[in-house]
Motif scaffolding. Structure first.
Motif, PDB file in Angstrom:
ATOM      1  N   LEU A  42      18.603  23.791 -31.390  1.00  0.00           N
ATOM      2  CA  LEU A  42      19.486  24.026 -30.260  1.00  0.00           C
ATOM      3  C   LEU A  42      19.347  22.925 -29.219  1.00  0.00           C
ATOM      4  N   GLY A  43      18.107  22.527 -28.950  1.00  0.00           N
ATOM      5  CA  GLY A  43      17.882  21.446 -28.001  1.00  0.00           C
ATOM      6  C   GLY A  43      18.496  20.135 -28.460  1.00  0.00           C
ATOM      7  N   ALA A  44      18.364  19.841 -29.767  1.00  0.00           N
ATOM      8  CA  ALA A  44      18.947  18.598 -30.298  1.00  0.00           C
ATOM      9  C   ALA A  44      20.464  18.612 -30.177  1.00  0.00           C
ATOM     10  N   ARG A  45      21.090  19.766 -30.437  1.00  0.00           N
ATOM     11  CA  ARG A  45      22.551  19.843 -30.330  1.00  0.00           C
ATOM     12  C   ARG A  45      23.013  19.707 -28.890  1.00  0.00           C
ATOM     13  N   LEU A  46      22.299  20.340 -27.956  1.00  0.00           N
ATOM     14  CA  LEU A  46      22.661  20.195 -26.554  1.00  0.00           C
ATOM     15  C   LEU A  46      22.484  18.754 -26.090  1.00  0.00           C
ATOM     16  N   LEU A  47      21.411  18.114 -26.538  1.00  0.00           N
ATOM     17  CA  LEU A  47      21.184  16.722 -26.167  1.00  0.00           C
ATOM     18  C   LEU A  47      22.282  15.818 -26.725  1.00  0.00           C
ATOM     19  N   LEU A  49      25.317  16.676 -27.337  1.00  0.00           N
ATOM     20  CA  LEU A  49      26.530  16.947 -26.569  1.00  0.00           C
ATOM     21  C   LEU A  49      26.514  16.185 -25.244  1.00  0.00           C
ATOM     22  N   VAL A  50      25.373  16.179 -24.574  1.00  0.00           N
ATOM     23  CA  VAL A  50      25.257  15.443 -23.310  1.00  0.00           C
ATOM     24  C   VAL A  50      25.457  13.948 -23.545  1.00  0.00           C
ATOM     25  N   VAL A  51      24.863  13.427 -24.612  1.00  0.00           N
ATOM     26  CA  VAL A  51      25.013  12.004 -24.917  1.00  0.00           C
ATOM     27  C   VAL A  51      26.480  11.661 -25.189  1.00  0.00           C
ATOM     28  N   LEU A  53      29.150  13.211 -24.034  1.00  0.00           N
ATOM     29  CA  LEU A  53      29.885  13.255 -22.770  1.00  0.00           C
ATOM     30  C   LEU A  53      29.632  12.009 -21.940  1.00  0.00           C
ATOM     31  N   VAL A  54      28.392  11.558 -21.917  1.00  0.00           N
ATOM     32  CA  VAL A  54      28.065  10.341 -21.157  1.00  0.00           C
ATOM     33  C   VAL A  54      28.782   9.129 -21.757  1.00  0.00           C
ATOM     34  N   LEU A  55      28.737   9.006 -23.081  1.00  0.00           N
ATOM     35  CA  LEU A  55      29.433   7.892 -23.737  1.00  0.00           C
ATOM     36  C   LEU A  55      30.936   7.959 -23.488  1.00  0.00           C
ATOM     37  N   TRP A  56      31.497   9.161 -23.551  1.00  0.00           N
ATOM     38  CA  TRP A  56      32.923   9.345 -23.278  1.00  0.00           C
ATOM     39  C   TRP A  56      33.261   8.858 -21.875  1.00  0.00           C
ATOM     40  N   GLN A  57      32.449   9.259 -20.893  1.00  0.00           N
ATOM     41  CA  GLN A  57      32.690   8.854 -19.513  1.00  0.00           C
ATOM     42  C   GLN A  57      32.582   7.338 -19.359  1.00  0.00           C
ATOM     43  N   LEU A  58      31.586   6.732 -19.987  1.00  0.00           N
ATOM     44  CA  LEU A  58      31.411   5.284 -19.883  1.00  0.00           C
ATOM     45  C   LEU A  58      32.593   4.531 -20.497  1.00  0.00           C
ATOM     46  N   VAL A  59      33.051   4.971 -21.651  1.00  0.00           N
ATOM     47  CA  VAL A  59      34.191   4.317 -22.301  1.00  0.00           C
ATOM     48  C   VAL A  59      35.454   4.478 -21.454  1.00  0.00           C
ATOM     49  N   ALA A  60      35.654   5.679 -20.892  1.00  0.00           N
ATOM     50  CA  ALA A  60      36.837   5.913 -20.062  1.00  0.00           C
ATOM     51  C   ALA A  60      36.814   5.019 -18.819  1.00  0.00           C
TER      52      ALA A  60
END
Length: 295
Positions: A42-47, A49-51, A53-60
């Protein structure tokens, strides 16, 4: 002193509590290990997901073009707008996001059920009757190779622009994976079990129902999961014409007006609901085929 020590020893850990009540054994090492494994997954999946989202924001931010790649905040704002009534406007095109999704899921459910049922029946016949397999296998392979849009126009000519062509499209898309998986599993059923059942006086119908199909269930469920996934991927094609309300219709309509944030929101809705349905299918598979992966 010895009596007191004996009393303390008799009521030590694992025997009785302070009130003389028997204590149950604690969790085993295997249970604790399994629980830690679930927490780590569960922790790996949440991590991850956060990664993402961060990559998505950086690319945008790097692209500086929300019409090409909208930032996560823009997609979230569209989620709020399409899920509520704002300035007298109800969601998107007069329907809330959950209503668009519910209509598409209903179409996917009906198409998948019909496709799986027809594919299961056809696969059993193909796996047990050799001449039908020779005739039907090329046809099934041909249909499986066709992209949904290739024959959707023909379905519209035949059945109009209402619900019928959409349901036919999803049914035809879901049928071949189940038929191929079922035919392969039935044809490859253990011969010694079949012969043993026949030696005990079982009829052909009983052999298929009690021996062949249970041994074929793992592969059949794989075909069912593939069929549902194909139906999901075909929903946008099924809703290209008169698809609103519907999540695929919403995506197509937003694409015409370059509303990329709405398109991304629709794709996320389809993907997340697909994950939920696939998880439900995996749980059902685990209940019906508990021996899979253990033998």
């Amino acid at each position: 002193m010895s009596v007191r020590s004996d009393a303390v020893g008799a009521s030590g850990p694992g025997r009785t509590g302070g009130a003389g009540v028997e204590r149950g054994p604690g969790p085993s090492a295997g249970a604790r290990k399994a629980r830690r494994g679930r927490v780590r997954r569960l922790g790996a999946r949440l991590l991850s997901l956060v990664v993402l989202l961060v990559l998505w924001q950086l690319v945008a931010v790097a692209m500086r073009n929300p019409s090409f790649i909208p930032p996560p905040r823009a997609v979230w704002d569209q989620f709020v707008l399409t899920s509520t009534v704002h300035d007298g406007v109800r969601g998107y095109s007069g329907h809330l996001l959950v209503e668009h999704l519910a209509v598409s899921l209903r179409r996917i459910l009906i198409g998948s059920v019909l496709g799986v049922a027809a594919g299961l029946a056809l696969g059993v016949v193909m796996g047990t009757v050799s001449w039908i397999r020779v005739v039907a296998e090329p046809v099934v392979t041909f249909v499986r190779a066709l992209p949904p849009l290739a024959y959707f126009s023909l379905l519209v000519i035949w059945f109009g622009i209402d619900e019928s062509p959409k349901l036919w499209l999803l049914t035809i898309a879901a049928l071949p994976p189940v038929a191929v998986a079922t035919a392969s599993a039935v044809y490859g059923a253990p011969g010694e079990l079949v012969e043993a059942a026949r030696a005990l006086g079982a009829r052909r119908r009983d052999v298929i129902g009690d021996v062949v199909l249970p041994s074929a269930l793992p592969e059949i469920f794989t075909g069912v999961r593939l069929a549902v996934g194909i139906a999901y991927s075909s929903v946008v094609a099924a809703e290209t014409i008169n698809g609103v309300p519907g999540i695929g219709g919403m995506v197509r309509d937003a694409q015409r007006y370059l509303q990329t944030d709405v398109v991304v929101l629709g794709l996320l809705a389809i993907g997340i609901s697909g994950l939920v349905i696939d998880g439900a299918l995996r749980l059902l598979e685990h209940r019906l085929i508990p021996w899979r992966g253990r033998a």
